[in-house]
Design an enzyme around this catalytic site. Structure first.
Site, mmCIF file in Angstrom:
data_model
loop_
_atom_site.group_PDB
_atom_site.id
_atom_site.type_symbol
_atom_site.label_atom_id
_atom_site.label_comp_id
_atom_site.label_asym_id
_atom_site.label_seq_id
_atom_site.Cartn_x
_atom_site.Cartn_y
_atom_site.Cartn_z
ATOM 1 N N ARG A 94 0.864 -1.169 0.000
ATOM 2 C CA ARG A 94 0.000 0.000 0.000
ATOM 3 C C ARG A 94 0.906 1.226 0.000
ATOM 4 O O ARG A 94 1.776 1.353 0.864
ATOM 5 C CB ARG A 94 -0.861 -0.009 1.253
ATOM 6 C CG ARG A 94 -1.771 1.174 1.343
ATOM 7 C CD ARG A 94 -2.584 1.106 2.602
ATOM 8 N NE ARG A 94 -3.569 2.158 2.623
ATOM 9 C CZ ARG A 94 -4.435 2.331 3.625
ATOM 10 N NH1 ARG A 94 -4.417 1.506 4.649
ATOM 11 N NH2 ARG A 94 -5.304 3.300 3.574
ATOM 12 N N HIS A 182 -7.960 6.530 0.801
ATOM 13 C CA HIS A 182 -8.744 5.318 1.108
ATOM 14 C C HIS A 182 -9.184 4.596 -0.171
ATOM 15 O O HIS A 182 -10.154 3.846 -0.166
ATOM 16 C CB HIS A 182 -9.996 5.650 1.960
ATOM 17 C CG HIS A 182 -9.676 5.970 3.385
ATOM 18 N ND1 HIS A 182 -10.347 6.928 4.089
ATOM 19 C CD2 HIS A 182 -8.771 5.450 4.231
ATOM 20 C CE1 HIS A 182 -9.864 7.009 5.322
ATOM 21 N NE2 HIS A 182 -8.894 6.121 5.424
ATOM 22 N N HIS A 209 -16.184 5.183 4.673
ATOM 23 C CA HIS A 209 -15.092 4.426 5.305
ATOM 24 C C HIS A 209 -14.820 5.119 6.641
ATOM 25 O O HIS A 209 -14.190 6.178 6.690
ATOM 26 C CB HIS A 209 -13.851 4.453 4.397
ATOM 27 C CG HIS A 209 -12.656 3.786 5.006
ATOM 28 N ND1 HIS A 209 -12.152 2.588 4.544
ATOM 29 C CD2 HIS A 209 -11.872 4.139 6.048
ATOM 30 C CE1 HIS A 209 -11.110 2.236 5.279
ATOM 31 N NE2 HIS A 209 -10.917 3.171 6.199
ATOM 32 N N ARG A 242 -7.958 13.317 13.989
ATOM 33 C CA ARG A 242 -7.826 14.419 13.020
ATOM 34 C C ARG A 242 -9.101 15.255 13.003
ATOM 35 O O ARG A 242 -10.199 14.712 13.173
ATOM 36 C CB ARG A 242 -7.571 13.856 11.617
ATOM 37 C CG ARG A 242 -6.179 13.323 11.431
ATOM 38 C CD ARG A 242 -6.030 12.614 10.088
ATOM 39 N NE ARG A 242 -5.800 11.200 10.288
ATOM 40 C CZ ARG A 242 -5.858 10.278 9.323
ATOM 41 N NH1 ARG A 242 -6.130 10.630 8.087
ATOM 42 N NH2 ARG A 242 -5.645 9.006 9.601
ATOM 43 N N GLY A 329 -13.580 0.079 10.757
ATOM 44 C CA GLY A 329 -13.820 -0.245 12.169
ATOM 45 C C GLY A 329 -15.114 0.301 12.748
ATOM 46 O O GLY A 329 -15.904 -0.444 13.338
#
Ligand code: ADP
Length: 394
Positions: A94, A182, A209, A242, A329
């Protein structure tokens, strides 16, 4: 001897890894080294193909002082010998930034690494770790084919308007545009949509997401039309630590009025804000949900309010809404957050089935809902494994 593909997702304080035999199936091994450079130091954990935790006595001890440079070779040594009768034939990584032009995965070469080095200033917290991992694998397994998969690529289908800031043209030409992130997660969800939505998969779908990092992507015909993250992964939704979208005047005020340095502002925006900053407690949604502190409840309420506002804005970008998908999550596990967001989107035709939502079912919309609402576990590692196999086989 059967072939395996190694997947590495290297972040600033963690290294996620997976070993695939068949990239279309479950990985033979999936794990994480967490806590690099923080607290008591790195901790490795892993699960096997059946989902069972790999016993501690089979996991190599981690040097508490080790950084990425030392951890990657020791991880590779362990993985190379993990299963007798297999050998690693390719590695996929990634990589957070692929810039303006890289719209899909690429074979790693010296020329590609030079191109990706030049993008470090655009993602200084992530890109150096991603590239160091590629170089560490090259040093450990010279000649091993490697593939880089970018978080920005999925968004390169967007119209120019969706990628522009209202800044002078010279800055746009210099690459100050909305890149979006993402992308590997969105690519996975886009690939899974037809199974769940049939023909509606090609319609107007919002994918949320919601993890520690959080963003939303508006898709039409399973391609990115707009997204909430922009030039950096700071923009858009409120996140774990953030701040998300913020009046840029606040930053000027902090620097000019409060005398903060750029580094101090960066730390504030990336590490001390979001759910953590508003609650004053934690960025862990499970803990916030269990807390009766008004600050914890306000943090969750603000998270849902901001997410709903961003999602409505992206519905405008794609001129309507046929389906919403929650992933990552928080999106996969927090019925409370999904409910709080969807309650604000009723005017767009969203209605939840409370029982299905409480059970984290794959389809959580009510039968009467004009908009389908799904919960789909994301699989970024699977996307990387399949891209790696596709580019390196034959
Ligand atoms: P990352 O961006 O670090 O990959 P994840 O996708 O793992 O993040 O998401 C982490 C978030 O998911 C944390 O806020 C955590 O509290 C939340 N989360 C995980 N499990 C649950 C759960 N069962 N209920 C509510 N939130 C959860």
């Amino acid at each position: 001897m059967s072939d395996t593909v190694l997947v590495l997702n290297v972040g600033s304080s963690s290294i996620k890894f997976a070993l695939y035999g068949d990239p279309a199936a479950r990985p033979l091994l999936r794990g994480k080294i967490a806590g690099i450079g923080i607290g008591a130091g790195p901790v490795l954990s892993a699960r096997d193909e059946a989902g069972n935790v790999v016993p501690a006595d089979e996991i190599p001890a981690q040097d508490p002082a080790a950084g990425h440079d030392a951890l990657i070779p020791s991880l590779l040594t362990w993985l190379a010998g993990y299963q007798r009768g297999t050998r690693i034939v390719a590695a996929g990584h990634r990589v957070v930034h692929g810039g303006r032009d890289l719209a899909g995965p690429q074979m790693v070469s010296d020329a590609l690494l030079a191109e990706l080095d030049a993008l470090v200033p655009l993602a200084p917290l992530h890109q150096p770790h991603n590239l160091a991992a590629i170089r560490a694998v090259s040093a450990f397994m010279p000649g091993l084919p490697q593939v880089a998969c970018f978080d920005t690529s999925f968004h390169r289908t967007q119209d120019r308007l969706a990628q522009l800031f209202a800044l002078p043209r010279a800055l746009t030409d210099a690459g100050i545009i909305r890149y979006g992130f993402h992308g590997l997660s969105y690519e996975y969800v886009a690939s899974a949509l037809p199974v769940h939505l049939g023909g509606r998969a090609e319609g107007r779908v919002l994918v949320a997401h919601l993890g520690n990092g959080a963003s939303v992507c508006a898709m039409r015909a399973r391609q990115s039309v707009a997204t909430s993250m922009g030039f950096t992964a700071l923009d858009g939704l409120m996140m774990g630590r953030r701040c998300g979208a913020i009046d840029p005047g606040v930053l000027l005020h902090l620097m000019e009025g409060h005398g903060m340095t750029a580094a101090e502002v960066a730390h504030l925006l990336y590490e001390e804000s979001g759910l953590f900053g508003v609650s004053g407690l934690t960025n862990d949604v499970r803990v916030l949900e269990a807390s009766t502190a008004p600050e914890a409840q306000e943090a969750l309420a603000l998270f849902a309010y901001r997410a709903a506002c961003e999602m409505a804005s992206l519905a405008a970008a794609m001129e309507g809404l046929d389906a919403i998908v929650f992933t990552a999550g928080i999106g996969e596990n927090s019925a409370l957050v999904r409910d709080a967001i969807c309650a604000r989107l009723g005017w767009l035709g969203v209605a939840l089935n409370k029982d299905a939502n409480a059970a984290n079912a794959a389809r959580i919309s009510a039968a009467s809902s004009r908009v389908d609402v799904l919960v789909l576990p994301t699989d970024e590692e699977g996307v990387i494994a399949r891209a790696t196999r596709a580019l390196t086989s034959g």
